[in-house]
Design an enzyme around this catalytic site. Structure first.
Site, PDB file in Angstrom:
ATOM      1  N   LYS A 157       5.619  75.709-126.498  1.00  0.00           N
ATOM      2  CA  LYS A 157       6.255  76.032-127.654  1.00  0.00           C
ATOM      3  C   LYS A 157       5.894  75.622-129.185  1.00  0.00           C
ATOM      4  O   LYS A 157       6.549  76.571-129.848  1.00  0.00           O
ATOM      5  CB  LYS A 157       6.977  74.324-127.774  1.00  0.00           C
ATOM      6  CG  LYS A 157       8.671  73.853-126.463  1.00  0.00           C
ATOM      7  CD  LYS A 157       9.501  72.736-127.034  1.00  0.00           C
ATOM      8  CE  LYS A 157      10.385  73.542-125.696  1.00  0.00           C
ATOM      9  NZ  LYS A 157       9.824  73.010-124.388  1.00  0.00           N
TER      10      LYS A 157
HETATM   11  C1  LIG Z   1      10.482  73.841-123.002  1.00  0.00           C
HETATM   12  C2  LIG Z   1      10.173  73.439-121.521  1.00  0.00           C
HETATM   13  C3  LIG Z   1      10.228  74.125-120.675  1.00  0.00           C
HETATM   14  C4  LIG Z   1      11.418  75.130-120.608  1.00  0.00           C
HETATM   15  O1  LIG Z   1      11.302  76.058-121.529  1.00  0.00           O
HETATM   16  P1  LIG Z   1      12.537  76.548-121.762  1.00  0.00           P
HETATM   17  O2  LIG Z   1      12.853  77.622-122.552  1.00  0.00           O
HETATM   18  O3  LIG Z   1      13.422  76.019-122.232  1.00  0.00           O
HETATM   19  O4  LIG Z   1      13.636  77.328-120.645  1.00  0.00           O
HETATM   20  C5  LIG Z   1       9.383  74.272-119.534  1.00  0.00           C
HETATM   21  N1  LIG Z   1       8.125  74.044-119.929  1.00  0.00           N
HETATM   22  C6  LIG Z   1       7.735  73.120-120.316  1.00  0.00           C
HETATM   23  C7  LIG Z   1       6.231  72.393-120.644  1.00  0.00           C
HETATM   24  C8  LIG Z   1       9.160  73.109-121.965  1.00  0.00           C
HETATM   25  O5  LIG Z   1       7.958  72.583-122.861  1.00  0.00           O
END
Ligand SMILES: *Cc1c(COP(=O)(O)O)cnc(C)c1O
Length: 464
Positions: free
Chosen positions: A110
């Protein structure tokens, strides 16, 4: 390039306004009027570029209203916080290709999007002589990545609610040990649902929202999708340069934001990206969509990959728009039906179309742990439980793909989920330098009851 809503009821807006808007004012999601596609000579150029250079070229296509020099500065600043010059390097333990997306400040993918979004917001507010107060709820990764995206920015304060004692220790510490004065952590005596309900109630008070310039930072913001498009292009072209005809990706999926970025990248650099493997944990609403052509809400199950514990994928509507031939009327109808019945079903033709883009598998927790263990025993490489869901899905589906390479996305550093990793390999993963001694740092947070008015009071006292 301008942006329209999946529900078709807004005047087209420029990139900057699309980012400020977040959710479209008609309740839909924002998308470019047309998805761009580049030709082979551009691909030849791009495959020789460094990450930041490529990011600039890709983002320029989608954000022509932002001056190139400004965009360049924002990209440089955003990725200077990463601990490797490649930003998103590819590791190759054993037979696997792992795209490491966890080299940012909070060790989760993120950061790639939220470092950029924070800098972008700050620049835009400055040019508009404006300010904003970000308000959000988190059950884990999003909160810390959002805080690190805006900490220290003069025209932004950020308020993040988390359920007291119900996020992992590392995740809580990542939020509460940030010393910057514009960061406000609120530990709510309640559940994540309580936190979300409080945030929603406050956003619904439109005069409060306007008065305090409230902004959101959630996964439907178009700038987040765009920043994520870059690493798909970067990784796929790296393999193209080495001679791969086509490249597939396996993507641990929750809200469909990351994999939708993969879809945009697939269209942008066609035909370099082949299939996207949509990997889910026991919360498998999206796997049932791909495999059975039914999108149906279920009950949320808590798992060891908590960032994927969702039952409504907030970015899915963006894909629906394309599946429905870019007809907003059909999107509106389907979303209404989903609200009413908790279910959308698709025709055979739509199912086939989705199959051209995606394969999918749902991986339970036992298989997730086994996958972490097997990879560690084979190669000494440690993955986190979210990444393991993607690796396991790839293993299950690889026979259905051609022999071209498959890149598995590593969405978090294993040290963020020490219990799950210890269950698999008998010890906790090593922490990178920036996480060492985090328990000993000073913490800043307030504890508040699960009360809309108490949280509102606190925001009022501390807002810009
Ligand atoms: C947010 C997240 C996901 C999922 O991603 P999306 O964009 O919501 O599909 C997967 N792995 C981790 C570690 C995350 O923080």
């Amino acid at each position: 390039m301008r942006y329209i809503s999946t529900r078709g009821k807004i005047e087209p807006v420029e990139f900057s306004n699309a980012v400020m808007m977040g959710l479209a004012t008609d309740g839909g999601l924002l998308l470019p009027e047309n998805l761009p596609r580049v030709n082979a000579s551009v691909l030849d150029e791009w495959q020789d570029m460094e990450y930041q250079e490529l990011a600039l070229d890709v983002m320029k296509l989608f954000a022509p209203d932002v001056p190139g020099q400004i965009l360049k500065g924002l990209i440089t600043r955003s990725y200077s916080s990463f601990d490797t010059p490649e930003i998103t390097p590819i590791a190759s333990p054993g037979e696997y290709l792992i795209l490491e997306l966890f080299h940012g400040p909070t060790l989760a993918f993120k950061d790639v999007a939220l470092q950029f979004l924070g800098n972008f917001f700050s620049w835009l507010l400055e040019t508009r002589h404006d300010h904003m107060n970000i308000l959000g709820a988190t059950s884990g990764d999003t909160g810390s990545a959002a805080i690190y995206g805006v900490k220290g920015k003069e025209n932004i304060n950020i308020f993040i609610l988390h359920p007291k004692g119900r996020v992992s220790e590392v995740q809580a510490l990542q939020m509460t040990t940030v010393p910057d004065r514009n960061v406000f952590n609120i530990a709510v005596e309640g559940t994540f649902d309580d936190c979300q309900a409080i945030v929603k109630a406050i956003f619904n008070d439109l005069s409060f929202k306007e008065r305090y310039r409230l902004g959101a930072i959630n996964s439907i913001n178009w700038a987040r999708v765009l920043a994520q498009v870059v690493y798909y292009v970067y990784a796929a072209l790296k393999l193209r340069k080495e001679g791969a005809e086509q490249v597939h990706f396996s993507v641990p999926t929750g809200n469909f934001g990351d994999i939708f970025a993969g879809y945009v990248a697939k269209r942008l650099i066609k035909p370099v990206i082949g299939r996207l493997i949509l990997a889910t944990n026991e919360n498998n609403i999206l796997t049932r969509f791909v495999m059975e052509g039914i999108y149906e809400r279920g009950k949320v199950v808590s798992t060891i990959s908590p960032s994927m514990d969702i039952q409504i994928a907030s970015n899915f509507e963006r894909y629906l728009y394309y599946l429905y031939g870019q007809e907003p009327g059909r999107v509106v109808k389907a979303m209404k039906e989903f609200e009413r019945t908790g279910r959308i079903s698709f025709s055979e033709k739509e199912k086939l179309a989705a199959h051209k883009d995606f394969l999918s598998a749902s991986i339970d927790q036992e298989e997730t742990v086994d996958t972490i263990r097997a990879l560690y025993e084979d190669s000494g490489y440690v993955i986190d439980p979210h990444t393991a869901v993607g690796v396991a899905a790839y293993k299950r589906l690889k026979d259905q793909l051609d022999g071209n390479p498959v890149i598995c996305l590593a969405t978090a550093h294993p040290c963020k989920f020490p219990e799950a990793v210890a269950r698999a390999i008998g010890k906790e993963p090593k922490r990178p330098e920036k996480m060492k001694g985090i328990e000993d740092r000073q913490q800043r947070l307030v504890v508040l009851p699960a009360s809309v008015s108490r949280v509102k009071d606190y925001v009022m006292q501390n807002a810009l």
